[in-house]
Design an enzyme around this catalytic site. Structure first.
Site, PDB file in Angstrom:
ATOM      1  N   HIS A 219       0.858  -1.188   0.000  1.00 20.91           N
ATOM      2  CA  HIS A 219       0.000   0.000   0.000  1.00 20.91           C
ATOM      3  C   HIS A 219       0.896   1.240   0.000  1.00 20.91           C
ATOM      4  O   HIS A 219       1.704   1.422   0.924  1.00 20.91           O
ATOM      5  CB  HIS A 219      -0.868   0.049   1.261  1.00 20.91           C
ATOM      6  N   GLU A 222      -1.422   6.343  -1.293  1.00 21.87           N
ATOM      7  CA  GLU A 222      -2.820   6.575  -0.911  1.00 21.87           C
ATOM      8  C   GLU A 222      -2.803   7.783   0.024  1.00 21.87           C
ATOM      9  O   GLU A 222      -3.065   8.895  -0.384  1.00 21.87           O
ATOM     10  CB  GLU A 222      -3.410   5.333  -0.221  1.00 21.87           C
ATOM     11  N   ASP A 300     -11.170  -2.880  -2.595  1.00 18.87           N
ATOM     12  CA  ASP A 300     -10.508  -2.542  -1.332  1.00 18.87           C
ATOM     13  C   ASP A 300     -11.246  -3.157  -0.139  1.00 18.87           C
ATOM     14  O   ASP A 300     -10.808  -4.144   0.419  1.00 18.87           O
ATOM     15  CB  ASP A 300     -10.376  -1.020  -1.185  1.00 18.87           C
ATOM     16  N   ASP A 301     -12.355  -2.544   0.262  1.00 20.13           N
ATOM     17  CA  ASP A 301     -13.127  -2.998   1.433  1.00 20.13           C
ATOM     18  C   ASP A 301     -14.610  -3.006   1.048  1.00 20.13           C
ATOM     19  O   ASP A 301     -15.370  -2.122   1.465  1.00 20.13           O
ATOM     20  CB  ASP A 301     -12.874  -2.043   2.603  1.00 20.13           C
TER      21      ASP A 301
HETATM   22  N1  ADE Z   1      -6.736  -1.570   5.254  1.00 25.66           N
HETATM   23  C1  ADE Z   1      -7.991  -1.726   4.806  1.00 25.66           C
HETATM   24  N2  ADE Z   1      -8.286  -0.755   3.908  1.00 25.66           N
HETATM   25  C2  ADE Z   1      -7.174   0.014   3.791  1.00 25.66           C
HETATM   26  C3  ADE Z   1      -6.841   1.153   3.023  1.00 25.66           C
HETATM   27  N3  ADE Z   1      -7.710   1.729   2.178  1.00 25.66           N
HETATM   28  N4  ADE Z   1      -5.619   1.696   3.185  1.00 25.66           N
HETATM   29  C4  ADE Z   1      -4.738   1.148   4.027  1.00 25.66           C
HETATM   30  N5  ADE Z   1      -4.984   0.068   4.770  1.00 25.66           N
HETATM   31  C5  ADE Z   1      -6.189  -0.501   4.640  1.00 25.66           C
HETATM   32 ZN    ZN Z   2      -6.291  -1.568   0.602  1.00 25.55          ZN
END
Ligand code: ADE
Ligand code: ZN
Length: 359
Positions: A219, A222, A300-301
């Site tokens: 990651h 971001e 992502d989530d």
């Molecule tokens: N863990 C879960 N979603 C995330 C995200 N968008 N950025 C960093 N860690 C994460």
């Molecule tokens: Zn992520």
């Protein structure tokens, strides 16, 4: 031509940037909280809104989105705390295995044939000191899913940006030594802005992974700027960057990425909900592609963000006026970017080539 979610579901594809922590539906959380005897941090109807203004189990008023000077303005820190709370509800191996199984089923429902899923054991507080047991339970759930004909899901074990160098290296050594079932990669996630510039801190861990033939996904770019992406490439031997969207601010970095095999696992909705960009029209996905960077499109989530992969692809197709060929090209790219075995990649490429065009 409108590209429908149904047609996108019919295309075999991979997802390469999705967190197991982001796969808890509201009903899962309600059931788990009841079993654990824990109260909810807010009303059920707005639990996922709570995620972006959550702090240690205390719900705070929504943040001021115009305050971009604050690290919290992205909402990422609060969101990660919400994931801690929610994953803390998983107390037994059966619950962990069931969550993994349900995740694979959810992926199958979107027409995803292969997934590299990120799991960060630091979120799962009941398993501190017993991380191998957690991983074992998750892998069992994924084995059962695959036996049942569901999506093949492999694991990317993630460090948290706030961990120490020693903790990171210990995780890497554990994976290199024990080769836990289904673990294909070392990952790192969390809040880069809150942790500061930590590439050097984790260089040893990612070097251990590389030398042991374990894949690397990072990651970066971001909540950090382009420097986080440079560090991921130069210090962490990243094969994939999760997000990486801030690379768009650095032409030299764009050229480096375009010249490499490294792909960006982009998740526009996540970036928008967490406050990086105001809307889809301002998201740099197209600019990254136009600069020659390889991009995949991911959720992502998905559960707390209220989405599914086919919805994300359909939205992107509408916003950027993609043709069917752009969508099948994205499916091929998702397979190439994945850490799936070569034989599975070949089979999936052939299946994509056999997909009928939309009517
Ligand atoms: N863990 C879960 N979603 C995330 C995200 N968008 N950025 C960093 N860690 C994460
Ligand atoms: Zn992520």
């Amino acid at each position: 031509m409108e590209i429908s979610e149904a047609w996108i579901r019919s295309i075999p594809k991979a997802e390469v940037h999705v967190h197991l922590e982001g796969g808890f539906e509201l009903i899962d959380i309600l059931d788990l909280a009841k079993s654990a005897g824990e109260s909810l941090p807010g009303p059920a109807r707005s639990l996922f809104d709570v995620a972006t203004h959550f702090e240690g189990g205390v719900v705070h008023p929504p943040l001021d989105p115009s305050d971009s000077s604050s690290a919290e303005a992205t909402g990422l820190g609060s969101f990660l705390q919400f994931l801690d709370w929610q994953c803390g509800l998983i107390r037994t191996a059966e619950q962990a295995a069931r969550h993994a199984y349900r995740f694979a089923a959810r992926q199958s429902g979107s027409g995803v044939s292969y997934t590299d899923v990120i799991v960060n054991p630091t979120h799962w507080s009941a398993w501190r000191g017993r991380e191998p047991e957690l991983l074992d339970a998750l892998a069992k759930g994924l084995d059962e899913a695959e036996q049942d004909g569901l999506c093949t899901v492999n694991l990317c074990v993630s460090l948290l940006r706030q961990q120490s160098a020693d903790e990171g290296s210990e995780v890497a050594r554990w994976i290199a030594r024990d080769r836990p079932n289904r673990v294909v990669a070392l990952s790192i996630d969390g809040d880069e802005r809150a942790a500061g510039r930590t590439g050097a801190r984790f260089a040893e861990a990612f070097t251990i992974a590389r030398d042991a033939g374990i894949h690397r996904t990072v990651h970066a770019g971001e909540s950090s700027g382009p420097e986080g992406v440079w560090d991921a490439l130069d210090l962490l031997h990243a094969e994939r960057i999760d997000h990486g969207v801030r690379a768009v601010d650095d032409p030299a970095l764009l050229a480096r990425l375009a010249d490499s095999d490294v792909s960006l696992g982009v998740c526009p909705r996540s970036n928008i909900v967490l406050g990086l960009y105001p809307d889809w029209a301002h998201h740099p996905l197209r600019a990254l592609q136009e600069a020659g960077v390889t991009v995949t499109l991911n959720t992502d989530d998905p559960a707390p963000l209220g989405t599914r992969l086919e919805a994300e692809w359909a939205k992107a197709a509408q916003v950027w006026e993609w043709q069917p060929g752009d969508v099948t090209a994205l499916a091929h790219t998702s397979i190439d970017a994945s850490f799936a075995p070569v034989s599975l990649k070949q089979a999936l490429h052939a299946e994509i080539d056999a997909v009928q065009p939309p009517v």
